[in-house]
Design an enzyme around this catalytic site. Structure first.
Site, PDB file in Angstrom:
ATOM      1  N   GLU A   1       0.772  -1.252   0.000  1.00  0.00           N
ATOM      2  CA  GLU A   1       0.000   0.000   0.000  1.00  0.00           C
ATOM      3  C   GLU A   1       0.799   1.295   0.000  1.00  0.00           C
ATOM      4  O   GLU A   1       0.673   2.134   0.901  1.00  0.00           O
ATOM      5  CB  GLU A   1      -0.958   0.000   1.194  1.00  0.00           C
ATOM      6  CG  GLU A   1      -2.006  -1.081   1.098  1.00  0.00           C
ATOM      7  CD  GLU A   1      -3.167  -0.868   2.051  1.00  0.00           C
ATOM      8  OE1 GLU A   1      -3.037  -0.073   2.979  1.00  0.00           O
ATOM      9  OE2 GLU A   1      -4.214  -1.505   1.836  1.00  0.00           O
TER      10      GLU A   1
ATOM     11  N   GLU B   1      -6.736  -7.849   0.125  1.00  0.00           N
ATOM     12  CA  GLU B   1      -7.429  -7.369   1.320  1.00  0.00           C
ATOM     13  C   GLU B   1      -8.816  -6.878   0.912  1.00  0.00           C
ATOM     14  O   GLU B   1      -8.980  -6.306  -0.167  1.00  0.00           O
ATOM     15  CB  GLU B   1      -6.682  -6.226   2.023  1.00  0.00           C
ATOM     16  CG  GLU B   1      -5.394  -6.656   2.693  1.00  0.00           C
ATOM     17  CD  GLU B   1      -4.687  -5.539   3.450  1.00  0.00           C
ATOM     18  OE1 GLU B   1      -5.382  -4.670   4.016  1.00  0.00           O
ATOM     19  OE2 GLU B   1      -3.448  -5.549   3.468  1.00  0.00           O
TER      20      GLU B   1
HETATM   21  C1  BGP Z   1      -4.817  -1.811   5.055  1.00  0.00           C
HETATM   22  C2  BGP Z   1      -3.544  -2.422   5.578  1.00  0.00           C
HETATM   23  C3  BGP Z   1      -3.691  -3.424   6.647  1.00  0.00           C
HETATM   24  C4  BGP Z   1      -4.923  -3.261   7.489  1.00  0.00           C
HETATM   25  C5  BGP Z   1      -6.142  -2.754   6.815  1.00  0.00           C
HETATM   26  C6  BGP Z   1      -7.253  -2.276   7.722  1.00  0.00           C
HETATM   27  O1  BGP Z   1      -4.587  -0.481   4.767  1.00  0.00           O
HETATM   28  O2  BGP Z   1      -2.788  -3.012   4.553  1.00  0.00           O
HETATM   29  O3  BGP Z   1      -2.484  -3.531   7.316  1.00  0.00           O
HETATM   30  O4  BGP Z   1      -4.775  -3.095   8.800  1.00  0.00           O
HETATM   31  O5  BGP Z   1      -5.870  -1.717   5.935  1.00  0.00           O
HETATM   32  O6  BGP Z   1      -6.939  -1.016   8.221  1.00  0.00           O
HETATM   33  P1  BGP Z   1      -7.045  -0.673   9.739  1.00  0.00           P
HETATM   34  O7  BGP Z   1      -6.173  -1.624  10.454  1.00  0.00           O
HETATM   35  O8  BGP Z   1      -6.553   0.725   9.875  1.00  0.00           O
HETATM   36  O9  BGP Z   1      -8.467  -0.816  10.090  1.00  0.00           O
END
Ligand code: BGP
Length: 477
Positions: free
Chosen positions: A165, A376
């Site tokens: 990301e 994701e």
């Molecule tokens: C993405 C990342 C993850 C993850 C997810 C959810 O941006 O790659 O590492 O955590 O988002 O985000 P958050 O943890 O802030 O809810």
């Protein structure tokens, strides 16, 4: 509806510092996330990465749960500071052994590992040494780390993603990288870090192609399709500007080896463009991607923005109370992000938009014609453990069901999607909201203040996903 391809990969994702724990033991030294999260704990009461979900000690149980769900893939990251505690120099053999054991356990369970080389957790030693990603020196160190890891696992791992990301790192740089207070107002450095990551990404791609027989590599990009707030031409134009700077600025690098012109010109005119040294663009162009891994949670909305407004980057909702988002990205004269009035949101203000999945997959495939995978996707929510030890997360099932259906629509229109690996396999530490914001199919029994024993409990979504996988995506209800 056509069936999913027979070899479609079903699984889920995690990242090292968010799930492993054992952050400062077994030879591992701190990563920048250990430092950032300690600060988060003091300021906001969010758990640290020290224990996280204690996956380091529960990995066998976790892989058994993945097997029970029927996973055929699992995407996870390698902690640089577990392999090279000082970022360079001595290798921590115990660290490599942990990943060998994990990968072997996965393979025995019939689960294809998908490795991410870097997921926000730069060794703290490199931050102390030269400021981490702020300095070009990091590219050489990344090359050394990637060479060690790829050489070590090349016979066991086919799918590789480089850097997690970059687009999100630009937006939320001081959460994803350690940025000293005095540099936080220097927004050009966001794009400089990104440029260093582009060099590292290209090196990662070249290494996989050189070292891994039959290996495939791409970046894992945080991607949000962008809609105009209205059909007014100036809003439509703003949405195009936002798409150029927030999305194509990354994908054009991965697939064409060049910065999107409009975005590059905007950055140049506003003093935000990265310094590019001779040879950089040739290196970037040489590191071709075989696929793009996409992290999709929410779509975004943009509107026209007058020149006079003040530059700012994306806002965060720290509290989990709907509407508490502390602002929107604003690029004077280019675009301003805003809430989409047509979509409901999570408690953290992320727009819930299954149609966005089909939209982005079709758009990206039409532009580049390269295979895509979802690494994701998921719903961050408060889960309740009932008296009789259950988690009735029907809201998560509903979210995932609609997103899978939408991905399938894109596939029915010809888009090549290799895998669906939502976030997250088990509950873990959120990057911005502690452990109370949960994503997993498996509940990890801990709170922000008390890690307890991190017991694993299957949620309703666990059993639902098991059926989805067993029917190869046919049974979503
Ligand atoms: C993405 C990342 C993850 C993850 C997810 C959810 O941006 O790659 O590492 O955590 O988002 O985000 P958050 O943890 O802030 O809810």
């Amino acid at each position: 509806m056509k069936a999913f391809p027979k070899d479609f990969l079903w699984g889920a994702s995690t990242s090292a510092y968010q799930v492993e724990g054992a952050a400062l033991t077994h030879g591992k030294k701190a990563s920048q996330q250990d430092i950032i999260n300690k600060d988060n704990y003091q300021k906001r009461g969010f758990a640290t990465a020290e224990i996280a979900s204690d996956h380091y000690h529960h990995y066998k149980e976790d892989v058994a749960l993945m097997k029970e769900m029927g996973f055929t893939a699992y995407r996870f990251s390698i902690a640089w500071s577990r392999v090279l505690p000082d970022g360079d120099g001595e290798v921590n053999k115990e660290g490599l052994a942990f990943y060998h054991n994990l990968i072997d356990e996965l393979k025995q369970a019939g689960i294809e590992p998908i490795i991410t080389l870097y997921h926000y957790d730069l060794p703290w030693a490199l931050v102390e040494k030269y400021g981490g990603w702020l300095d070009r020196k990091v590219v050489k160190d990344f090359e050394n780390f990637a060479t060690i890891v790829i050489t070590e696992f090349k016979d066991k791992v086919k799918y590789w993603t480089t850097i997690n990301e970059q687009s999100i790192i630009v937006q939320f740089w001081s959460q994803k990288c350690y940025i000293p207070e005095e540099l936080k107002s220097k927004d050009q450095l966001r794009f400089q870090i990104n440029h260093h990551m582009n060099l590292a990404h290209a090196i990662g791609c070249n290494l996989v192609h050189k070292l891994v027989p039959g290996g495939l590599v791409g970046s894992a990009l945080g991607y949000a399709p962008i809609y105009p707030l209205t059909s007014k031409p100036e809003d439509v134009m703003a949405a195009q500007n936002a798409n150029d700077l927030r999305n194509l600025y990354y994908t054009d690098i991965y697939f064409k080896g060049e910065y999107t012109k409009s975005a590059a010109i905007y950055l140049e005119e506003h003093g935000l463009a990265p310094v590019i040294e001779p040879g950089d663009m040739e290196l970037i162009k040489s590191g071709t991607s075989d696929f793009l891994a996409i992290n999709y949670y929410a779509s975004e909305c943009a509107k026209a923005c007058p020149e006079g407004e003040t530059l700012r980057f994306a806002g965060v909702n720290w509290t989990g109370v709907k509407g508490a988002m502390d602002g929107h990205e604003t690029h004077p004269g280019f675009y301003k992000m805003c809430k989409n009035p047509n979509l409901d949101t999570t408690d953290w203000d992320w727009a819930i938009d299954p149609t966005g999945m089909e939209y982005l997959l079709r758009d990206l495939y039409a532009r580049y014609g390269k295979p895509l995978m979802i690494t994701e996707n998921g719903l961050g929510a408060y889960d309740t453990l009932t008296q009789d030890g259950k988690i009735h997360d029907d809201y998560r099932i509903d979210y995932l069901k609609k997103h899978i259906a939408s991905m399938k629509k894109a596939m029915d229109y010809g888009v090549e999607v290799l895998a669906f690996c939502p976030w997250s396999a088990i509950d873990l530490l959120s990057t911005s909201n502690g452990v109370k914001k949960r994503y997993g199919f498996v509940y990890v029994d801990r709170t922000d203040d008390d890690p307890k024993n991190c017991d694993r409990i299957k949620k309703d979504s666990f059993y639902w996903y098991q059926k989805v996988i067993k029917s190869n995506g046919e049974e979503l209800d």
